[in-house]
Design a protein around this motif. Sequence first.
Motif, PDB file in Angstrom:
ATOM      1  N   VAL A  66     -36.836  13.381  40.676  1.00 24.07           N
ATOM      2  CA  VAL A  66     -35.718  12.510  41.039  1.00 24.07           C
ATOM      3  C   VAL A  66     -34.571  13.402  41.524  1.00 24.07           C
ATOM      4  CG1 VAL A  66     -34.828  12.389  38.669  1.00 24.07           C
ATOM      5  CG2 VAL A  66     -34.216  10.618  40.295  1.00 24.07           C
ATOM      6  N   LEU A  71     -30.201   9.258  41.997  1.00 21.52           N
ATOM      7  CA  LEU A  71     -29.539   8.883  40.735  1.00 21.52           C
ATOM      8  C   LEU A  71     -28.246   8.139  41.017  1.00 21.52           C
ATOM      9  CD1 LEU A  71     -29.817  11.844  38.203  1.00 21.52           C
ATOM     10  CD2 LEU A  71     -30.499   9.495  37.853  1.00 21.52           C
ATOM     11  N   ILE A 113     -28.838   2.002  36.384  1.00 23.86           N
ATOM     12  CA  ILE A 113     -28.720   3.061  35.381  1.00 23.86           C
ATOM     13  C   ILE A 113     -27.291   3.054  34.861  1.00 23.86           C
ATOM     14  CG2 ILE A 113     -28.740   5.558  35.008  1.00 23.86           C
ATOM     15  CD1 ILE A 113     -30.929   5.784  37.090  1.00 23.86           C
ATOM     16  N   VAL A 140     -29.087   9.163  29.506  1.00 18.53           N
ATOM     17  CA  VAL A 140     -30.179   8.640  30.340  1.00 18.53           C
ATOM     18  C   VAL A 140     -31.429   9.467  30.068  1.00 18.53           C
ATOM     19  CG1 VAL A 140     -30.943   8.177  32.680  1.00 18.53           C
ATOM     20  CG2 VAL A 140     -28.529   7.900  32.092  1.00 18.53           C
ATOM     21  N   GLU A 187     -35.871  10.004  30.244  1.00 18.20           N
ATOM     22  CA  GLU A 187     -36.948   9.864  31.222  1.00 18.20           C
ATOM     23  C   GLU A 187     -37.464   8.433  31.265  1.00 18.20           C
ATOM     24  OE1 GLU A 187     -39.748  12.689  29.796  1.00 18.20           O
ATOM     25  OE2 GLU A 187     -38.775  14.360  30.812  1.00 18.20           O
ATOM     26  N   LEU A 215     -35.256   6.315  33.374  1.00 21.98           N
ATOM     27  CA  LEU A 215     -35.400   6.660  34.796  1.00 21.98           C
ATOM     28  C   LEU A 215     -36.650   6.023  35.383  1.00 21.98           C
ATOM     29  CD1 LEU A 215     -34.421  10.435  34.758  1.00 21.98           C
ATOM     30  CD2 LEU A 215     -33.116   8.574  35.760  1.00 21.98           C
ATOM     31  N   SER A 242     -36.251   2.057  35.514  1.00 24.53           N
ATOM     32  CA  SER A 242     -35.347   1.604  36.573  1.00 24.53           C
ATOM     33  C   SER A 242     -35.972   1.785  37.949  1.00 24.53           C
ATOM     34  CB  SER A 242     -34.027   2.370  36.506  1.00 24.53           C
ATOM     35  OG  SER A 242     -34.231   3.731  36.828  1.00 24.53           O
ATOM     36  N   ALA A 293     -36.174   4.845  39.443  1.00 24.45           N
ATOM     37  CA  ALA A 293     -35.601   6.030  40.087  1.00 24.45           C
ATOM     38  C   ALA A 293     -36.619   7.155  40.172  1.00 24.45           C
ATOM     39  CB  ALA A 293     -34.366   6.496  39.324  1.00 24.45           C
ATOM     40  N   ALA A 294     -37.518   7.252  39.181  1.00 29.03           N
ATOM     41  CA  ALA A 294     -38.527   8.317  39.160  1.00 29.03           C
ATOM     42  C   ALA A 294     -39.885   7.725  38.834  1.00 29.03           C
ATOM     43  CB  ALA A 294     -38.161   9.373  38.116  1.00 29.03           C
ATOM     44  N   VAL A 304     -35.305  16.837  37.417  1.00 21.67           N
ATOM     45  CA  VAL A 304     -34.166  16.480  38.267  1.00 21.67           C
ATOM     46  C   VAL A 304     -33.933  17.597  39.279  1.00 21.67           C
ATOM     47  CG1 VAL A 304     -31.725  15.888  38.310  1.00 21.67           C
ATOM     48  CG2 VAL A 304     -33.132  15.164  36.388  1.00 21.67           C
ATOM     49  N   LEU A 329     -28.045  13.536  30.899  1.00 19.48           N
ATOM     50  CA  LEU A 329     -29.482  13.355  31.121  1.00 19.48           C
ATOM     51  C   LEU A 329     -30.295  14.068  30.057  1.00 19.48           C
ATOM     52  CD1 LEU A 329     -29.500  14.022  34.949  1.00 19.48           C
ATOM     53  CD2 LEU A 329     -30.087  11.866  33.892  1.00 19.48           C
ATOM     54  N   VAL A 383     -34.121  15.146  30.064  1.00 21.87           N
ATOM     55  CA  VAL A 383     -35.314  15.178  30.911  1.00 21.87           C
ATOM     56  C   VAL A 383     -36.177  16.398  30.582  1.00 21.87           C
ATOM     57  CG1 VAL A 383     -34.384  13.867  32.855  1.00 21.87           C
ATOM     58  CG2 VAL A 383     -33.946  16.306  32.714  1.00 21.87           C
TER      59      VAL A 383
END
Length: 154
Positions: A76, A81, A90, A96, A98, A101, A104, A106-107, A116, A128, A130
């Motif tokens: 992502v 984002l 988001i 936030v 994984e 993400l 939603s 996004a990823a 990211v 984040l 992640v």
Amino acid sequence: MKLNELSDKAGSSRNRKRVGRGPGSGTGKTAGRGMKGQKSRSGVSLKGFEGGQMPLYQRMPKRGFRNPGRKSFGLVNLGILQKFIDAGKIDPESPVTEKELVESGAARSAPDGVRVLGKGELRAKINLVVAGASKPAIAAVEALGGTIETRKAN
């Protein structure tokens, strides 16, 4: 017309040939394989055999490497984002993860988590959690006062 009256069109299907079932069938004894030799026996594997010459697939050069331990991350970018934050998919106020993400959109989900990357512009402060992040992404998020917590080494 009734269901019990349905049938195939005449000549559309043919019975399979039953080989090795006596001399009257025309394919008895050797079952259409001819006499003796490797091809008349079961378990024959002659595909790619070139009569003792080195086969073409062995003459070609070997190239590349397939790493069995390769990691697979969902990627992502910061620009994506920001787009999802602007759309309200988001929430930048809460951390936030994984999972958020991926949910939603996004990823994409990946076996080894989400990573990211620093492409695009991020305008919102965000925290984040992640699997990994690139150095430009970490720098951009921290410049806005946010944090990136990675659970695995980059």
